[in-house]
Motif scaffolding. Structure first.
Motif, mmCIF file in Angstrom:
data_model
loop_
_atom_site.group_PDB
_atom_site.id
_atom_site.type_symbol
_atom_site.label_atom_id
_atom_site.label_comp_id
_atom_site.label_asym_id
_atom_site.label_seq_id
_atom_site.Cartn_x
_atom_site.Cartn_y
_atom_site.Cartn_z
ATOM 1 N N THR B 13 28.798 -7.835 5.907
ATOM 2 C CA THR B 13 28.139 -9.171 6.262
ATOM 3 C C THR B 13 28.812 -10.481 6.291
ATOM 4 O OG1 THR B 13 26.680 -8.834 4.218
ATOM 5 C CG2 THR B 13 25.787 -8.404 6.274
ATOM 6 N N LEU B 14 29.724 -10.485 4.648
ATOM 7 C CA LEU B 14 30.219 -11.709 4.678
ATOM 8 C C LEU B 14 31.466 -11.665 5.521
ATOM 9 C CD1 LEU B 14 30.016 -13.965 2.661
ATOM 10 C CD2 LEU B 14 31.861 -12.895 1.436
ATOM 11 N N THR B 16 31.774 -10.461 8.725
ATOM 12 C CA THR B 16 31.156 -11.104 10.072
ATOM 13 C C THR B 16 31.013 -12.537 10.055
ATOM 14 O OG1 THR B 16 29.894 -8.765 10.151
ATOM 15 C CG2 THR B 16 29.636 -10.462 11.708
ATOM 16 N N MET B 17 30.292 -13.021 8.857
ATOM 17 C CA MET B 17 29.941 -14.613 8.970
ATOM 18 C C MET B 17 31.242 -15.377 8.934
ATOM 19 S SD MET B 17 27.673 -16.749 6.162
ATOM 20 C CE MET B 17 29.099 -17.003 4.996
ATOM 21 N N ALA B 21 31.209 -16.122 16.249
ATOM 22 C CA ALA B 21 29.865 -15.440 16.784
ATOM 23 C C ALA B 21 30.296 -14.910 18.215
ATOM 24 C CB ALA B 21 28.741 -16.456 16.691
ATOM 25 N N HIS B 22 29.466 -14.017 18.679
ATOM 26 C CA HIS B 22 29.613 -13.287 19.890
ATOM 27 C C HIS B 22 28.925 -13.926 20.799
ATOM 28 C CE1 HIS B 22 31.860 -10.262 17.790
ATOM 29 N NE2 HIS B 22 30.850 -10.064 16.915
ATOM 30 N N THR B 23 27.780 -14.764 20.709
ATOM 31 C CA THR B 23 26.875 -15.513 21.420
ATOM 32 C C THR B 23 27.657 -16.243 22.584
ATOM 33 O OG1 THR B 23 25.477 -15.838 19.358
ATOM 34 C CG2 THR B 23 25.072 -17.127 21.686
ATOM 35 N N GLN B 25 27.167 -18.958 25.244
ATOM 36 C CA GLN B 25 26.080 -20.043 25.206
ATOM 37 C C GLN B 25 25.908 -20.374 26.651
ATOM 38 O OE1 GLN B 25 28.355 -22.250 22.159
ATOM 39 N NE2 GLN B 25 26.015 -23.162 22.019
ATOM 40 N N PRO B 27 23.806 -21.332 29.771
ATOM 41 C CA PRO B 27 23.534 -22.441 30.210
ATOM 42 C C PRO B 27 24.595 -23.450 30.258
ATOM 43 C CG PRO B 27 21.491 -22.008 29.111
ATOM 44 C CD PRO B 27 22.514 -21.288 28.653
ATOM 45 N N ASP B 28 25.024 -23.809 28.933
ATOM 46 C CA ASP B 28 26.081 -24.670 28.472
ATOM 47 C C ASP B 28 27.340 -24.258 29.079
ATOM 48 O OD1 ASP B 28 23.958 -26.294 27.530
ATOM 49 O OD2 ASP B 28 24.283 -25.330 25.409
#
Lengths: 320, 169
Positions: B13-14, B16-17, B21-23, B25, B27-28
């Motif tokens: 988890t650390l 990955t932090m 991030a894979h997000t 965005q 609409p932006d």
């Protein structure tokens, strides 16, 4: 006389401000840290910059929601439960030392009072679970009762070890007496205290009373709107309280690398947030413990370790 | 080691932090879609001869074509006047379309294309029937086909052209 009143008001106001801001900061930290640990970004819009106002927006939303009390619920108890769950933590904030002399109210038996008050938080949960007149709520409440009954013991035993080492029950007194080598000496107690503290505030991986995949939302199932928000706030306040207690008892409170007297408050806050981060980290990394595993960890691991630590503390204390 | 998984879980988890991030965005930031994405079907109206193959092959019957015939006057004395199909209406009901792409496969005149464009949601199902004007507009969003892989077989057209040249020479 006037000065005393003003000072008292200032101290209470300080505790209140800390109570209203620190849990929100921890909540925001949880949003963001958890998101990034899962490869997400978390809230990005509220407030403009990286979603800093997400929890404020959540609060506004909760206020607007309808307040529903189930027809079969015990209405008075149902309405009072969130307050009973939240107020103990507010009181604890009054007793936690932030820096040398910076404390809402220094009590000679501060540790005793704090542990007693934290235990009262359970009552709010039991009130909520029983008065909801809902099977899931009741199951959650009973799980919570069993869990807290068990974990209260290692929680108190490990705190007693530090009190024994410091020779005082006063929280500022414990910090005064603390020395860096205690980090090693009291390490098992610190771990036991932290883990049972997690169970005490029902944080994952000890969130069996809530267990949303099997109990809907445990004792929170029937709550909506502001009362639900108060329970959530109580959870975050609980994180701050457990982190702050761990800091004060085991990590030397306001003692830092330099300038303890001027920057003590800063060292305390840094440590509190570091421990809060670990609370969040543990939540992301570990799955929920089953009920039997939960009890096993408590009675077969934490309690014996806490008792062994007591013996160790006593031996070292006598030898020195 | 027993209990080693606990440390491993924390480490993962650390780690990955600390990574990005894979997000997306959305609409932006516009998504970067591959050239062959099946977003919507565009019509290159100029190429359409109203042969109706697409409408007949469509498993959902979601293509509507109306046309009429026009007489093209004879070009020179004594020749016969010809007839030509003129497209009046070409519409695809994207509420019915299942994006199988058979119409595009079957079009012998390269009049239908996939485009990665995907933002054509409407508030009413009936408005999802898009007429030829809109379908023609989408032609501008059709990306050029990606280049062939190194050492790939040449395209059918290129191979045919080369063969014709060799025969000529």
């Amino acid at each position: 006389m006037g000065r005393i009143v003003i000072e008292l008001l200032l101290r209470v106001a300080g505790a209140l401000v800390a109570f209203l801001t620190l849990p929100l900061l921890v909540g925001q930290l949880e949003h963001k840290a958890m998101a990034h640990m899962q490869g997400r970004l978390g809230p990005m819009y509220a407030g403009g910059f990286h979603g800093w106002a997400q929890l404020v927006a959540d609060g506004v939303k909760f206020v607007q929601k309808e307040e529903i009390v189930p027809a079969a619920a015990d209405k008075t108890v149902f309405r009072l439960a969130p307050a009973a769950g939240l107020l103990p933590y507010l009181l604890v904030f009054l007793l936690l030392p932030l820096g040398p002399g910076l404390v809402g109210q220094a009590l000679d038996m501060g540790l005793f009072v704090v542990l007693a008050i934290v235990g009262v938080g359970v009552v709010g949960m039991l009130m909520a679970s029983w008065s909801s007149a809902n099977k899931y709520s009741l199951l959650g409440g009973l799980r919570g009762a069993a869990q807290l009954l068990g974990y209260e013991l290692p929680f108190v035993l490990s705190a007693a070890s530090v009190a024994m080492a410091a020779g005082t029950l006063s929280l500022p007194g414990i910090v005064e007496a603390w020395r860096p080598w205690w980090l090693l000496w009291q390490a098992p107690a610190a771990v036991v205290f932290f883990v049972s503290g997690l169970a005490e505030i029902r944080r994952p991986p000890f969130d069996m009373p809530i267990a949303d995949s099997e109990l809907v939302f445990g004792y929170l199932t029937e709550y909506t709107g502001l009362r639900f928000a108060l329970f959530l706030l109580a959870e975050y306040a609980g994180i701050v309280v457990v982190s702050a207690l761990t800091t004060v008892l085991f990590l030397g409170g306001w003692k830092g690398p330099f300038a303890d007297h001027q920057l003590g408050w800063l060292w305390t806050l840094v440590k509190v947030f570091a421990v809060s981060f670990v609370v969040i980290w543990v939540r992301v990394a570990y799955p929920r413990l089953r009920e039997d595993q939960l009890q096993r960890v408590c009675w077969l691991v934490l309690v014996p370790v806490a008792l062994a630590q007591l013996v160790l503390t006593a031996v070292v204390k006598v030898v020195l | 080691m027993r209990g080693g998984g606990l440390a491993k879980g924390l480490a993962i988890t650390l780690r990955t932090m600390t990574r990005r991030a894979h997000t997306a965005q959305y609409p932006d930031v516009r998504p970067d879609l591959p050239p062959r994405s099946r977003g919507v079907i565009a019509l290159f109206e100029e190429n359409c001869t109203v042969c109706m193959l697409c409408a007949r092959e469509c498993p959902d019957w979601c293509i509507y074509i109306d046309s009429h015939k026009e007489t093209v006057p004879a070009r020179e004395e004594g020749a016969r006047a010809r007839q030509r199909n003129v497209l009046d209406r070409f519409a695809i009901d994207f509420a019915l379309c299942m994006y199988c792409g058979i119409c595009i496969e079957v079009c012998p005149f390269d009049a239908l294309f996939w485009t990665p464009e995907f933002e054509y949601a409407e508030y009413d199902v009936r408005e999802l029937t898009h007429e030829k004007g809109r379908l023609r507009e989408w032609m501008w969003t059709v990306p050029p086909p990606p280049p062939l892989d190194a050492n790939a077989e040449p395209s059918k057209e290129a191979a045919a052209a080369r063969k014709a040249l060799e025969i000529e020479a």
